[in-house]
Design a protein around this motif. Sequence first.
Motif, PDB file in Angstrom:
ATOM      1  N   PRO A  83      88.848 -74.469  46.951  1.00 39.43           N
ATOM      2  CA  PRO A  83      87.666 -74.829  47.153  1.00 39.43           C
ATOM      3  C   PRO A  83      86.480 -74.595  45.894  1.00 39.43           C
ATOM      4  CG  PRO A  83      87.548 -73.732  48.981  1.00 39.43           C
ATOM      5  CD  PRO A  83      89.062 -73.865  48.380  1.00 39.43           C
ATOM      6  N   GLN A  84      86.798 -73.088  45.538  1.00 39.93           N
ATOM      7  CA  GLN A  84      85.673 -72.581  44.660  1.00 39.93           C
ATOM      8  C   GLN A  84      85.929 -73.435  43.288  1.00 39.93           C
ATOM      9  OE1 GLN A  84      86.714 -68.489  46.471  1.00 39.93           O
ATOM     10  NE2 GLN A  84      85.065 -68.073  44.817  1.00 39.93           N
ATOM     11  N   ARG A  85      87.443 -73.866  43.070  1.00 41.48           N
ATOM     12  CA  ARG A  85      87.616 -74.462  41.663  1.00 41.48           C
ATOM     13  C   ARG A  85      87.330 -75.815  41.725  1.00 41.48           C
ATOM     14  NH1 ARG A  85      89.909 -71.307  37.383  1.00 41.48           N
ATOM     15  NH2 ARG A  85      90.511 -69.151  38.613  1.00 41.48           N
ATOM     16  N   THR A  86      87.148 -76.450  42.825  1.00 43.69           N
ATOM     17  CA  THR A  86      86.828 -77.884  43.176  1.00 43.69           C
ATOM     18  C   THR A  86      85.400 -78.146  43.159  1.00 43.69           C
ATOM     19  OG1 THR A  86      89.049 -77.866  43.863  1.00 43.69           O
ATOM     20  CG2 THR A  86      87.837 -79.795  44.305  1.00 43.69           C
ATOM     21  N   PHE A  87      84.774 -77.404  44.076  1.00 42.14           N
ATOM     22  CA  PHE A  87      83.422 -77.638  44.476  1.00 42.14           C
ATOM     23  C   PHE A  87      82.518 -76.567  43.966  1.00 42.14           C
ATOM     24  CE2 PHE A  87      85.935 -79.945  47.598  1.00 42.14           C
ATOM     25  CZ  PHE A  87      85.365 -81.028  47.241  1.00 42.14           C
ATOM     26  N   TYR A  88      81.393 -77.094  43.229  1.00 43.29           N
ATOM     27  CA  TYR A  88      80.411 -75.978  42.751  1.00 43.29           C
ATOM     28  C   TYR A  88      78.826 -76.284  43.236  1.00 43.29           C
ATOM     29  CZ  TYR A  88      77.419 -73.980  38.961  1.00 43.29           C
ATOM     30  OH  TYR A  88      76.610 -73.223  38.166  1.00 43.29           O
ATOM     31  N   GLY A  89      78.262 -75.202  43.509  1.00 44.13           N
ATOM     32  CA  GLY A  89      77.162 -75.590  44.259  1.00 44.13           C
ATOM     33  C   GLY A  89      76.784 -76.531  45.372  1.00 44.13           C
ATOM     34  N   ASP A 123      81.164 -77.604  57.526  1.00 38.00           N
ATOM     35  CA  ASP A 123      80.362 -77.858  56.657  1.00 38.00           C
ATOM     36  C   ASP A 123      79.652 -76.548  55.902  1.00 38.00           C
ATOM     37  OD1 ASP A 123      78.207 -79.966  55.289  1.00 38.00           O
ATOM     38  OD2 ASP A 123      76.803 -78.640  56.001  1.00 38.00           O
ATOM     39  N   LEU A 124      79.546 -75.504  56.755  1.00 31.22           N
ATOM     40  CA  LEU A 124      78.966 -74.267  56.530  1.00 31.22           C
ATOM     41  C   LEU A 124      79.918 -73.389  55.584  1.00 31.22           C
ATOM     42  CD1 LEU A 124      76.848 -72.104  56.503  1.00 31.22           C
ATOM     43  CD2 LEU A 124      77.864 -71.376  58.516  1.00 31.22           C
ATOM     44  N   VAL A 125      81.103 -73.553  55.881  1.00 32.66           N
ATOM     45  CA  VAL A 125      82.373 -72.881  55.107  1.00 32.66           C
ATOM     46  C   VAL A 125      82.162 -73.476  53.636  1.00 32.66           C
ATOM     47  CG1 VAL A 125      84.672 -72.644  54.694  1.00 32.66           C
ATOM     48  CG2 VAL A 125      83.682 -72.233  57.021  1.00 32.66           C
ATOM     49  N   MET A 126      82.141 -74.734  53.452  1.00 32.26           N
ATOM     50  CA  MET A 126      82.340 -75.370  52.385  1.00 32.26           C
ATOM     51  C   MET A 126      81.012 -75.159  51.411  1.00 32.26           C
ATOM     52  SD  MET A 126      85.389 -76.505  52.285  1.00 32.26           S
ATOM     53  CE  MET A 126      85.019 -77.381  50.598  1.00 32.26           C
ATOM     54  N   SER A 127      79.823 -75.162  52.159  1.00 30.57           N
ATOM     55  CA  SER A 127      78.646 -74.684  51.566  1.00 30.57           C
ATOM     56  C   SER A 127      78.673 -73.246  50.710  1.00 30.57           C
ATOM     57  CB  SER A 127      77.401 -74.762  52.496  1.00 30.57           C
ATOM     58  OG  SER A 127      77.176 -76.174  52.818  1.00 30.57           O
ATOM     59  N   VAL A 128      79.361 -72.410  51.639  1.00 29.61           N
ATOM     60  CA  VAL A 128      79.431 -70.951  51.081  1.00 29.61           C
ATOM     61  C   VAL A 128      80.355 -71.014  49.860  1.00 29.61           C
ATOM     62  CG1 VAL A 128      80.489 -68.679  51.959  1.00 29.61           C
ATOM     63  CG2 VAL A 128      79.098 -69.993  53.671  1.00 29.61           C
ATOM     64  N   PHE A 129      81.626 -71.687  50.057  1.00 24.81           N
ATOM     65  CA  PHE A 129      82.567 -71.812  48.903  1.00 24.81           C
ATOM     66  C   PHE A 129      81.753 -72.295  47.563  1.00 24.81           C
ATOM     67  CE2 PHE A 129      85.599 -70.869  51.927  1.00 24.81           C
ATOM     68  CZ  PHE A 129      86.341 -69.930  51.244  1.00 24.81           C
ATOM     69  N   GLY A 130      80.932 -73.416  47.906  1.00 25.06           N
ATOM     70  CA  GLY A 130      80.180 -73.765  46.770  1.00 25.06           C
ATOM     71  C   GLY A 130      79.312 -72.705  46.015  1.00 25.06           C
TER      72      GLY A 130
END
Length: 269
Positions: A83-89, A123-130
């Motif tokens: 996810p860090q490569r795919t989603f930012y912020g 949702d929280l996990v993905m926000s953290v990785f962004g």
Amino acid sequence: MIRFAFAGRCSTEDLQDPEASRNWQLTRARALIEPAGGQIVAAYFDVGHSRSLPWQRRPRANELLQDLRDPNRGFDAVVVGEPQRTFYGNQFGNTFPVFVHFRIPLWVPEVGGPIDPGNEAHDLVMSVFGGMSKGERNRIKIRVRTAMSSQAQLQRIHKLELDPAAAPVVQRIFTMYVDGMSHSAIAAQLTREGIPCPSAHDATRNPHRKKTAWQQGAVRAILLNPRYTGGHEVWNKQRKEERLLDADDVTLGHRTVEFCARQDAFSLA
């Protein structure tokens, strides 16, 4: 069998080899979906595009978003390798609703499967990785700038040595220019005399340039080089700054603007 489209990204800003990056992201994606009977049948992988660009401005990612709308898209779900490569912020929050709208599950290794739209933890996990992705990119920029600054500081205690073959040519170029010859005339004269041009003299540093004749651009670059005109090396002359593409729609992301910043110069003498 569940048919998957793979989504990934790699840019040169973090010095990753695109093929190696693609392979390890694919490996992570397959490790997640294959135990569930999944198989990757399509790949959308962007190379050379910053993670800060929203999906709509990455060619392959935007193509994936458009294919989500096609009933004959050929895949049933989408999987990312990291996810860090795919989603930012905040990109996940701006993109995932499209997946939900078209009923396409999005699988992520860190979640262990498909993201549940109603699961606040997901949702929280993905926000953290962004946020981590944004922090990682900032660290990369800081490391590069710090390394460049360190190189410049080290140069302060060193003196450049004259190249015994090139120095007389440089001196002659300045003499001809002072005598009133144009850049093109100087280049033509040096070529007629068979004096090696910079790309011929140092081919390893100029593999992409012609080696048969002097170019007026090369003469001009020598005449304007601060190493020769003022005894100074100039660092940090060109800087890049990210500015919002549209202040009224921050989801469009930023554009990179180059500009001349403060010049940190140091003597070579």
